[in-house]
Design an enzyme around this catalytic site. Structure first.
Site, short mmCIF file in Angstrom:
data_model
loop_
_atom_site.label_atom_id
_atom_site.label_comp_id
_atom_site.label_asym_id
_atom_site.label_seq_id
_atom_site.Cartn_x
_atom_site.Cartn_y
_atom_site.Cartn_z
N ASN A 4 0.85 -1.19 0.00
CA ASN A 4 0.00 0.00 0.00
C ASN A 4 0.90 1.26 0.00
OD1 ASN A 4 -1.44 2.26 1.05
ND2 ASN A 4 -3.02 0.88 1.84
N GLU A 52 -3.08 -15.36 4.78
CA GLU A 52 -4.47 -15.21 5.22
C GLU A 52 -4.48 -14.53 6.59
OE1 GLU A 52 -8.41 -17.83 6.20
OE2 GLU A 52 -6.61 -18.89 5.53
N LYS A 103 0.48 3.86 2.92
CA LYS A 103 1.06 3.44 4.22
C LYS A 103 2.57 3.61 4.18
CE LYS A 103 -2.38 0.16 5.82
NZ LYS A 103 -2.68 -1.22 6.16
N ASP A 105 -2.03 -3.53 11.20
CA ASP A 105 -3.41 -3.96 10.97
C ASP A 105 -4.31 -2.99 11.72
OD1 ASP A 105 -5.04 -5.98 9.65
OD2 ASP A 105 -5.79 -6.38 11.66
N SER A 106 -5.44 -2.65 11.14
CA SER A 106 -6.28 -1.65 11.76
C SER A 106 -7.74 -1.91 11.48
CB SER A 106 -5.91 -0.26 11.25
OG SER A 106 -6.06 -0.20 9.85
N TYR A 166 -14.28 4.23 6.71
CA TYR A 166 -15.35 4.74 7.56
C TYR A 166 -15.20 6.22 7.89
CZ TYR A 166 -16.00 -0.27 8.15
OH TYR A 166 -16.21 -1.61 7.93
N LYS A 176 -5.78 14.95 9.90
CA LYS A 176 -6.06 13.56 10.30
C LYS A 176 -4.79 12.88 10.79
CE LYS A 176 -7.55 9.03 8.75
NZ LYS A 176 -7.99 8.13 7.70
P1 IMP Z 1 -6.11 -2.53 6.99
O1 IMP Z 1 -5.41 -2.36 8.29
O2 IMP Z 1 -5.44 -1.77 5.89
O3 IMP Z 1 -6.37 -3.97 6.65
O4 IMP Z 1 -7.54 -1.81 7.14
C1 IMP Z 1 -8.68 -2.44 7.66
C2 IMP Z 1 -9.96 -1.67 7.37
O5 IMP Z 1 -10.24 -0.81 8.46
C3 IMP Z 1 -9.93 -0.76 6.14
O6 IMP Z 1 -10.36 -1.44 5.00
C4 IMP Z 1 -10.92 0.33 6.51
O7 IMP Z 1 -12.20 -0.07 6.16
C5 IMP Z 1 -10.80 0.40 8.01
N1 IMP Z 1 -9.90 1.51 8.39
C6 IMP Z 1 -8.63 1.40 8.90
N2 IMP Z 1 -8.09 2.63 9.12
C7 IMP Z 1 -9.03 3.52 8.72
C8 IMP Z 1 -9.06 4.95 8.70
O8 IMP Z 1 -8.09 5.67 9.05
N3 IMP Z 1 -10.21 5.50 8.23
C9 IMP Z 1 -11.26 4.78 7.81
N4 IMP Z 1 -11.29 3.45 7.79
C10 IMP Z 1 -10.19 2.80 8.27
#
Ligand code: IMP
Length: 194
Positions: A11, A42, A14, A71-72, A152, A171
């Protein structure tokens, strides 16, 4: 002394954010692709820590060295913490906010508290993994507002604004990812200074 870190992601946003925040430390950050692997394990953990670790470990197992992954997701109190680690899979991207508003249509204003969480896992060859967690606390609004950001952001109220109404700079001062990255910065600074 850590001089180079591989980030287990492709990404570009990131990577840029991590490079910006860690650049004062003189540590080179490269993507897993630049390091020679496109492994995509996975994410079957049930916590952010587990999923961040799964991603970092998968890359470390192939190329060694120092690897980070994050991860978030969004945790909503009235939904018992959901969608949590399922945030990405909760609905297609253009439907996430709509589905969440719909699911929360009967929840009163004072019960709409929520937070974003980001966990960064750091995996090295000789030590136990390290975990850095950041959170951003707010509320789920009752309508989508703003066009910045992703996921979101249009329904996540931070004070009077949604995250999608904030500039990326605003942000980045308050986000869960920025807070986890600040902890990583402090850890690496201390470690490289010792
Ligand atoms: P990942 O950590 O990139 O897998 O993100 C997981 C999911 O959490 C993303 O697809 C978003 O839907 C949501 N998400 C994570 N961080 C944010 C943010 O800063 N804003 C809005 N959605 C978020």
């Amino acid at each position: 002394m850590i001089k180079k870190i591989v980030m287990a992601t492709n990404n570009a946003n990131k990577l840029r954010e991590v490079r910006e925040i860690l650049s004062p430390l003189g540590i080179e950050i490269i993507s897993q692709k630049e390091a020679g692997t496109d492994v995509d394990p996975e994410e079957n953990g049930v916590t952010f820590e587990e999923n961040a670790f799964i991603k970092a470990k998968a890359v470390h197992d192939i190329i060694g060295g120092t690897v980070i992954a994050d991860d978030s997701g969004l945790c909503v109190d009235a939904l018992d913490g959901r969608p949590s680690v399922y945030s990405a899979r909760y609905a297609p991207n253009d439907m996430k906010c709509k589905k969440l508003l719909d699911e929360m249509k009967d929840i009163p204003e004072n019960e709409r508290t929520a937070y974003f969480e980001c966990c960064i896992a750091l995996v090295t060859s000789n030590e136990e993994p390290k975990f850095m967690t950041g959170r951003c606390y707010g509320k789920i609004g009752t309508e989508e507002r703003g066009t910045n950001g992703f996921g979101y952001d249009p329904v996540f109220m931070y004070g009077e604004k949604t995250l999608a109404e904030m500039s990326p700079e605003e942000k980045n001062k308050v986000s869960h990812r920025a807070k986890a990255l600040e902890k990583l910065y402090d850890y690496l600074k201390k470690r490289n200074g010792e």
